[in-house]
Design a protein around this motif. Structure first.
Motif, PDB file in Angstrom:
ATOM      1  N   TYR A   7      -1.021 -18.241 -14.569  1.00 25.29           N
ATOM      2  CA  TYR A   7      -1.386 -18.508 -15.957  1.00 25.29           C
ATOM      3  C   TYR A   7      -0.140 -18.684 -16.822  1.00 25.29           C
ATOM      4  O   TYR A   7      -0.110 -19.531 -17.715  1.00 25.29           O
ATOM      5  CB  TYR A   7      -2.260 -17.375 -16.512  1.00 25.29           C
ATOM      6  CG  TYR A   7      -2.748 -17.632 -17.907  1.00 25.29           C
ATOM      7  CD1 TYR A   7      -3.732 -18.584 -18.170  1.00 25.29           C
ATOM      8  CD2 TYR A   7      -2.214 -16.925 -18.988  1.00 25.29           C
ATOM      9  CE1 TYR A   7      -4.173 -18.831 -19.459  1.00 25.29           C
ATOM     10  CE2 TYR A   7      -2.649 -17.156 -20.290  1.00 25.29           C
ATOM     11  CZ  TYR A   7      -3.630 -18.115 -20.521  1.00 25.29           C
ATOM     12  OH  TYR A   7      -4.064 -18.350 -21.800  1.00 25.29           O
ATOM     13  N   GLY A   8       0.903 -17.922 -16.530  1.00 19.39           N
ATOM     14  CA  GLY A   8       2.161 -18.067 -17.258  1.00 19.39           C
ATOM     15  C   GLY A   8       2.781 -19.431 -17.048  1.00 19.39           C
ATOM     16  O   GLY A   8       3.359 -20.014 -17.978  1.00 19.39           O
ATOM     17  N   ILE A   9       2.653 -19.964 -15.838  1.00 21.79           N
ATOM     18  CA  ILE A   9       3.154 -21.318 -15.553  1.00 21.79           C
ATOM     19  C   ILE A   9       2.365 -22.337 -16.363  1.00 21.79           C
ATOM     20  O   ILE A   9       2.939 -23.225 -17.004  1.00 21.79           O
ATOM     21  CB  ILE A   9       3.067 -21.627 -14.042  1.00 21.79           C
ATOM     22  CG1 ILE A   9       4.019 -20.718 -13.253  1.00 21.79           C
ATOM     23  CG2 ILE A   9       3.382 -23.098 -13.773  1.00 21.79           C
ATOM     24  CD1 ILE A   9       3.815 -20.755 -11.747  1.00 21.79           C
ATOM     25  N   ILE A  10       1.043 -22.205 -16.353  1.00 22.53           N
ATOM     26  CA  ILE A  10       0.186 -23.133 -17.099  1.00 22.53           C
ATOM     27  C   ILE A  10       0.570 -23.146 -18.570  1.00 22.53           C
ATOM     28  O   ILE A  10       0.738 -24.212 -19.181  1.00 22.53           O
ATOM     29  CB  ILE A  10      -1.302 -22.754 -16.916  1.00 22.53           C
ATOM     30  CG1 ILE A  10      -1.755 -23.059 -15.486  1.00 22.53           C
ATOM     31  CG2 ILE A  10      -2.182 -23.482 -17.937  1.00 22.53           C
ATOM     32  CD1 ILE A  10      -3.117 -22.503 -15.116  1.00 22.53           C
ATOM     33  N   LYS A  11       0.725 -21.973 -19.156  1.00 24.96           N
ATOM     34  CA  LYS A  11       1.054 -21.879 -20.583  1.00 24.96           C
ATOM     35  C   LYS A  11       2.458 -22.426 -20.869  1.00 24.96           C
ATOM     36  O   LYS A  11       2.680 -23.091 -21.879  1.00 24.96           O
ATOM     37  CB  LYS A  11       0.932 -20.432 -21.078  1.00 24.96           C
ATOM     38  CG  LYS A  11      -0.472 -19.864 -21.000  1.00 24.96           C
ATOM     39  CD  LYS A  11      -1.553 -20.768 -21.530  1.00 24.96           C
ATOM     40  CE  LYS A  11      -1.592 -20.866 -23.026  1.00 24.96           C
ATOM     41  NZ  LYS A  11      -2.657 -21.767 -23.534  1.00 24.96           N
ATOM     42  N   LEU A  55       8.102 -26.219 -11.175  1.00 30.04           N
ATOM     43  CA  LEU A  55       9.408 -25.672 -10.782  1.00 30.04           C
ATOM     44  C   LEU A  55      10.267 -25.359 -12.003  1.00 30.04           C
ATOM     45  O   LEU A  55      10.965 -24.344 -12.021  1.00 30.04           O
ATOM     46  CB  LEU A  55      10.131 -26.628  -9.837  1.00 30.04           C
ATOM     47  CG  LEU A  55       9.529 -26.742  -8.441  1.00 30.04           C
ATOM     48  CD1 LEU A  55      10.279 -27.790  -7.617  1.00 30.04           C
ATOM     49  CD2 LEU A  55       9.531 -25.400  -7.738  1.00 30.04           C
ATOM     50  N   LEU A  56      10.205 -26.197 -13.022  1.00 29.96           N
ATOM     51  CA  LEU A  56      10.946 -25.929 -14.245  1.00 29.96           C
ATOM     52  C   LEU A  56      10.486 -24.609 -14.865  1.00 29.96           C
ATOM     53  O   LEU A  56      11.293 -23.828 -15.360  1.00 29.96           O
ATOM     54  CB  LEU A  56      10.752 -27.078 -15.233  1.00 29.96           C
ATOM     55  CG  LEU A  56      11.604 -27.052 -16.491  1.00 29.96           C
ATOM     56  CD1 LEU A  56      13.067 -27.300 -16.140  1.00 29.96           C
ATOM     57  CD2 LEU A  56      11.107 -28.094 -17.469  1.00 29.96           C
ATOM     58  N   SER A  57       9.194 -24.349 -14.788  1.00 31.09           N
ATOM     59  CA  SER A  57       8.638 -23.096 -15.323  1.00 31.09           C
ATOM     60  C   SER A  57       9.139 -21.877 -14.565  1.00 31.09           C
ATOM     61  O   SER A  57       9.151 -20.771 -15.099  1.00 31.09           O
ATOM     62  CB  SER A  57       7.114 -23.129 -15.268  1.00 31.09           C
ATOM     63  OG  SER A  57       6.619 -24.119 -16.137  1.00 31.09           O
ATOM     64  N   LEU A  58       9.548 -22.094 -13.333  1.00 28.75           N
ATOM     65  CA  LEU A  58      10.015 -20.981 -12.519  1.00 28.75           C
ATOM     66  C   LEU A  58      11.509 -20.723 -12.710  1.00 28.75           C
ATOM     67  O   LEU A  58      12.167 -20.161 -11.831  1.00 28.75           O
ATOM     68  CB  LEU A  58       9.651 -21.203 -11.052  1.00 28.75           C
ATOM     69  CG  LEU A  58       8.138 -21.192 -10.793  1.00 28.75           C
ATOM     70  CD1 LEU A  58       7.838 -21.484  -9.330  1.00 28.75           C
ATOM     71  CD2 LEU A  58       7.511 -19.879 -11.225  1.00 28.75           C
ATOM     72  N   SER A  59      12.024 -21.091 -13.882  1.00 30.66           N
ATOM     73  CA  SER A  59      13.385 -20.690 -14.235  1.00 30.66           C
ATOM     74  C   SER A  59      13.440 -19.169 -14.321  1.00 30.66           C
ATOM     75  O   SER A  59      14.510 -18.574 -14.269  1.00 30.66           O
ATOM     76  CB  SER A  59      13.805 -21.325 -15.560  1.00 30.66           C
ATOM     77  OG  SER A  59      12.903 -20.942 -16.596  1.00 30.66           O
ATOM     78  N   LYS A  60      12.269 -18.573 -14.441  1.00 27.30           N
ATOM     79  CA  LYS A  60      12.112 -17.129 -14.279  1.00 27.30           C
ATOM     80  C   LYS A  60      10.778 -16.910 -13.563  1.00 27.30           C
ATOM     81  O   LYS A  60       9.884 -17.762 -13.648  1.00 27.30           O
ATOM     82  CB  LYS A  60      12.163 -16.402 -15.628  1.00 27.30           C
ATOM     83  CG  LYS A  60      10.996 -16.657 -16.532  1.00 27.30           C
ATOM     84  CD  LYS A  60      11.134 -15.828 -17.796  1.00 27.30           C
ATOM     85  CE  LYS A  60       9.833 -15.804 -18.588  1.00 27.30           C
ATOM     86  NZ  LYS A  60       9.955 -14.958 -19.779  1.00 27.30           N
ATOM     87  N   PRO A  61      10.627 -15.810 -12.834  1.00 21.36           N
ATOM     88  CA  PRO A  61       9.366 -15.570 -12.112  1.00 21.36           C
ATOM     89  C   PRO A  61       8.181 -15.525 -13.082  1.00 21.36           C
ATOM     90  O   PRO A  61       8.287 -14.969 -14.186  1.00 21.36           O
ATOM     91  CB  PRO A  61       9.584 -14.213 -11.449  1.00 21.36           C
ATOM     92  CG  PRO A  61      11.067 -14.080 -11.331  1.00 21.36           C
ATOM     93  CD  PRO A  61      11.615 -14.757 -12.559  1.00 21.36           C
TER      94      PRO A  61
END
Length: 97
Positions: free
Chosen positions: A19-23, A9-15
């Motif tokens: 793979y982008g979430i993992i990185k 969820l923290l990674s989704l501060s932007k869409p």
């Protein structure tokens, strides 16, 4: 909330796509937390089912994940809880040194 769910969820501060979430998670945890594809996509599926995130396809037909208003409210609650933990750890950490 699990650490995995928190960092997704923290990674989704932007869409982002999976793979982008993992990185992003690897980056913000200094590679301490490495999410496998089964873990991340299973968690994303559950979050989508629970209305915490939404998914759409971009022009390249990649799945893009975005946090919903309910997800943002959940994160605000979790941040408040973690702040309380931090304050209490600071008070009592000397007892464990």
């Amino acid at each position: 909330m699990t650490e995995t769910a928190f960092y997704i969820l923290l990674s989704l501060s932007k869409p982002r796509h999976g793979y982008g979430i993992i990185k992003h998670v690897e980056e913000v945890t200094n590679n301490r937390l490495k999410l496998g594809s089964g873990t991340i996509y299973g968690t994303l599926t559950k979050m989508e089912r629970d209305g915490i995130i939404t998914m759409y396809a971009d022009e390249k037909r990649k799945k893009i994940y975005e946090i919903t208003d309910d997800g943002k409210a959940l994160m605000r609650h979790e941040v408040k809880r973690l702040n309380e933990l931090y304050v209490n750890v600071a008070k009592y950490k000397g007892a464990f040194e």
